[in-house]
Design a protein around this motif. Sequence first.
Motif, PDB file in Angstrom:
ATOM      1  N   LEU A   1       0.872  -1.186   0.000  1.00  0.00           N
ATOM      2  CA  LEU A   1       0.000   0.000   0.000  1.00  0.00           C
ATOM      3  C   LEU A   1       0.901   1.224   0.000  1.00  0.00           C
ATOM      4  CD1 LEU A   1      -2.567   1.736   0.492  1.00  0.00           C
ATOM      5  CD2 LEU A   1      -2.367   1.178   2.918  1.00  0.00           C
ATOM      6  N   VAL A   2       0.619   2.148  -0.928  1.00  0.00           N
ATOM      7  CA  VAL A   2       1.321   3.435  -0.910  1.00  0.00           C
ATOM      8  C   VAL A   2       0.279   4.510  -0.652  1.00  0.00           C
ATOM      9  CG1 VAL A   2       2.668   5.100  -2.245  1.00  0.00           C
ATOM     10  CG2 VAL A   2       3.114   2.662  -2.506  1.00  0.00           C
ATOM     11  N   LYS A   3       0.512   5.292   0.402  1.00  0.00           N
ATOM     12  CA  LYS A   3      -0.417   6.380   0.730  1.00  0.00           C
ATOM     13  C   LYS A   3       0.205   7.697   0.311  1.00  0.00           C
ATOM     14  CE  LYS A   3      -2.541   4.331   4.795  1.00  0.00           C
ATOM     15  NZ  LYS A   3      -2.647   4.386   6.249  1.00  0.00           N
ATOM     16  N   GLY A   4      -0.457   8.417  -0.581  1.00  0.00           N
ATOM     17  CA  GLY A   4       0.028   9.734  -1.003  1.00  0.00           C
ATOM     18  C   GLY A   4       1.119   9.633  -2.050  1.00  0.00           C
ATOM     19  N   ASP A   5       1.319  10.745  -2.750  1.00  0.00           N
ATOM     20  CA  ASP A   5       2.314  10.770  -3.817  1.00  0.00           C
ATOM     21  C   ASP A   5       3.704  10.665  -3.204  1.00  0.00           C
ATOM     22  OD1 ASP A   5       2.822  10.829  -6.462  1.00  0.00           O
ATOM     23  OD2 ASP A   5       2.975  13.022  -6.580  1.00  0.00           O
ATOM     24  N   GLY A   6       4.477   9.686  -3.653  1.00  0.00           N
ATOM     25  CA  GLY A   6       5.824   9.535  -3.120  1.00  0.00           C
ATOM     26  C   GLY A   6       5.871   8.924  -1.727  1.00  0.00           C
ATOM     27  N   GLY A   7       4.732   8.390  -1.244  1.00  0.00           N
ATOM     28  CA  GLY A   7       4.722   7.735   0.080  1.00  0.00           C
ATOM     29  C   GLY A   7       5.549   6.456   0.065  1.00  0.00           C
ATOM     30  N   GLU A   8       6.019   6.062   1.249  1.00  0.00           N
ATOM     31  CA  GLU A   8       6.800   4.815   1.373  1.00  0.00           C
ATOM     32  C   GLU A   8       5.866   3.618   1.211  1.00  0.00           C
ATOM     33  OE1 GLU A   8      10.040   3.596   2.162  1.00  0.00           O
ATOM     34  OE2 GLU A   8      10.354   5.584   1.263  1.00  0.00           O
ATOM     35  N   PRO A   9       6.206   2.634   0.374  1.00  0.00           N
ATOM     36  CA  PRO A   9       5.338   1.451   0.279  1.00  0.00           C
ATOM     37  C   PRO A   9       5.314   0.673   1.597  1.00  0.00           C
ATOM     38  CG  PRO A   9       7.025   1.490  -1.457  1.00  0.00           C
ATOM     39  CD  PRO A   9       7.369   2.576  -0.501  1.00  0.00           C
ATOM     40  N   GLN A  10       4.112   0.316   2.047  1.00  0.00           N
ATOM     41  CA  GLN A  10       3.981  -0.507   3.262  1.00  0.00           C
ATOM     42  C   GLN A  10       3.629  -1.918   2.826  1.00  0.00           C
ATOM     43  OE1 GLN A  10       1.119   2.793   5.105  1.00  0.00           O
ATOM     44  NE2 GLN A  10       0.750   0.780   5.994  1.00  0.00           N
TER      45      GLN A  10
END
Length: 278
Positions: free
Chosen positions: A139-148
């Motif tokens: 899951l990536v939250k937001g633009d450029g977020g760290e993938p979880q």
Amino acid sequence: MELNELIEREKLAVELAKKASMLMKETSGSLKTIAQKESHADLVTETDRNVEKLLFDELRKHYPSDRFIGEEESSKSELTDEPTWIIDPVDGTTNFVHTFPFCCISIGFAVKKEPCIGVIYNPFLDHLYTAIKGQGAKLVKGDGGEPQELRVRSCNSLRESLVMTEYGGSRDEKKRDAILKALQVIQPNCHGVRSMGSAALNICSIASGYVDIYYEFGIHIWDICAAIVVLQEAKGYVCDTQGGPVDLCARRLIAASSENLAKELSSLLPVHLELERD
Ligand code: IPD
Ligand code: CA
């Protein structure tokens, strides 16, 4: 199919989901065409059709020999063993119409009738779920977020679970009766029952570890194909409502954090609707 071919397809699906999601954002709250399908509560908008057209056109350009199944196609293609894109341009159309921000573009890809790629993008929360068979789910939250990395939560019994189900867009009496009968049995035996209005996001909630189990009668192949990969890669489990292997076209499903939980819910369900197959 080779892993590198799946990775390429996933990358393109992510790009296209982001591009097509602009159509959802631009038209949210100012829709001109809202039409009814099976009932006054089964809706389709011009955005559903435009998103599907954009995705089909672009994917066909890159993969002309792949097959395609989409919710808004006028004549539905049959699921075969061939590599097939299975797409819901807007999952949660009722939410979309009401600007309730839980709806998504759901792009699945199956080979030999087995879901292998899942890309699900909710543009209003900017949540991107991705998975390739055997490669984990993210899951990536937001633009450029760290993938979880996604992983289900462990839950020992239905009594300790948070359940999701849906009432769907059909207003058929037999179906409503089956849904209410199931609810009468499930609700007293769990912590709570929730309904988010998007089958794909319900299943991603289990993969994210904040819901334990989901069941529904009446879903379609395009509502579940992508999300099944996300859940399986987060170590979750899917089966038919009677407990057997999942049948993508049978229009019923249990998705859960574990096989035990799925089997427990299945054994309690009082009815197993037989619906017209996809
Ligand atoms: C619907 C949603 C809804 C579920 C229905 C689906 P749509 O998809 O996922 O939550 O209850 O069964 O058909 O029509 O919004 O794409
Ligand atoms: Ca849809």
